[in-house]
Design an enzyme around this catalytic site. Structure first.
Site, short mmCIF file in Angstrom:
data_model
loop_
_atom_site.label_atom_id
_atom_site.label_comp_id
_atom_site.label_asym_id
_atom_site.label_seq_id
_atom_site.Cartn_x
_atom_site.Cartn_y
_atom_site.Cartn_z
CG ASP A 14 -40.56 -15.13 -35.23
OD1 ASP A 14 -39.38 -14.96 -35.60
OD2 ASP A 14 -41.09 -14.46 -34.32
N GLY A 42 -35.64 -6.52 -33.40
CA GLY A 42 -35.66 -5.13 -33.87
C GLY A 42 -37.01 -4.79 -34.48
CG ASN A 44 -40.79 -8.89 -32.84
OD1 ASN A 44 -41.26 -9.02 -33.96
ND2 ASN A 44 -40.29 -9.91 -32.14
CG ASN A 183 -34.29 -11.58 -19.53
OD1 ASN A 183 -33.16 -11.76 -19.09
ND2 ASN A 183 -34.77 -12.27 -20.55
CG LEU A 220 -38.33 -8.49 -12.54
CD1 LEU A 220 -38.75 -7.89 -11.20
CD2 LEU A 220 -36.98 -9.17 -12.41
N GLY A 221 -40.83 -10.83 -16.15
CA GLY A 221 -41.91 -11.72 -16.61
C GLY A 221 -43.20 -11.43 -15.86
CG ASP A 251 -38.84 -8.15 -28.97
OD1 ASP A 251 -37.77 -7.89 -28.39
OD2 ASP A 251 -39.03 -9.19 -29.62
#
Ligand code: RIB
Length: 299
Positions: A14, A42, A44, A183, A220-221, A251
């Protein structure tokens, strides 16, 4: 006894820049220094499961470039079996370009590279744990996911699918899944049912059950998560934290969820454990650097 967890999925490097806001189309903005961090849904999830105490094996495909070599070095530091990871000579490893805004929300573009070279034959039947868990996401070819899921179902393993990024899924793949963990947005995309109201969300979760998925867990964050199966349903709140970077929170949730289930915890307890782990991860920068260890999450 703790069951084994096999994770099959992507590995990325990243490149992360913290900015005030996510740039609009055509807009150029200046951000902070670029951070290079280990990522990929994957990888993570595998690292999360390993740090949280799971008996983990991870299968992925990396290139023999600088990024792939660095990923393998990172994996060697985690307590997981990486002996089935494939290195593709002369090919580029997966890269993700990530922008994180001042509220910790992100926008991600992935150049999949060797992740898309992970073939069905790279996951042999003998590495699938007969009475364990197989956790996958959607950053590798769908044929590989379908093939691994079919082999795992036939062997009696519990297949958990984190459908991210959302991609159309066949009814055959969904039928007999032990669990799906979208999500809210992915839940709507995959079922075609709007999930912006609680009623819509409930309908969409029911749709997965009708299609033969045994358990549905929706993240849902900051609002926590909810679950549903034939026996019941529940909602789990999450810890209130100051979000620095939400990259990899889903993840961490998935890796943690599988660890708790592999230890025989109930679904409600497993979701609580996963929510705590994910909440801790959003307080720190980077996907894998932010994943907590068991001692930080233990209640
Ligand atoms: O879920 C977060 C991950 O998505 C990042 O680490 C990035 O690599 C992309 O795969």
């Amino acid at each position: 006894m703790t069951k084994k967890i096999l994770i099959v999925g992507s590995s990325n490097t990243d490149l992360v820049v913290k900015t005030d806001h996510i740039p609009a189309p055509g807009e150029t903005i200046l951000g902070e220094d670029c951070i290079m961090a280990a990522g990929g849904k994957g990888a993570n999830q595998a690292v999360a499961a390993a740090r949280l105490g799971g008996d983990v094996a991870f299968i992925a495909s990396v290139g023999d470039d600088m990024f792939g070599k660095q990923s393998l070095d990172n994996f060697a530091r985690e307590k997981m079996d990486c002996s089935h990871i494939k290195t593709v000579p002369g090919a580029s490893s997966g890269i993700a370009l990530i922008c994180v805004d001042k509220d910790g929300e992100n926008s991600i573009v992935v150049a999949p590279g060797t992740n898309y070279m992970l073939k069905p034959e790279d996951v042999s039947e003998d590495v699938i744990p007969a009475d364990g868990f197989v956790l996958m996401q959607l950053e590798i070819p769908i044929e590989t996911i379908e093939s691994v899921a079919a082999k795992a179902k036939a062997k009696g393993a519990k297949v958990v699918l984190n459908p991210a990024p959302a991609t159309p899924l066949s009814e055959k793949l969904l039928d007999g899944l032990y669990m799906i963990t979208p999500n809210r947005g992915e839940c709507a995309t995959l079922t075609g049912i709007p999930t912006d109201t609680d009623e819509g969300l409930e309908k969409a979760m029911c749709r997965f059950l009708e299609l033969g998925v045994k358990n549905v867990v929706v993240t849902l964050g900051s609002k926590g998560s909810c679950w549903k199966n034939a026996e019941g349903s529940g909602k789990v709140a999450t810890m209130k934290v100051k979000a620095v970077d939400t990259t990899g929170a889903g993840d961490t949730f998935n890796g943690a969820l599988c660890v708790a289930l592999s230890e025989g915890k109930t679904l409600e307890t497993a979701v609580e454990f996963a929510s705590r782990a994910a909440a801790i991860s959003v307080t720190r920068m980077g996907a894998q650097p932010s994943i907590p260890f068991r001692s930080e999450v233990e209640m």
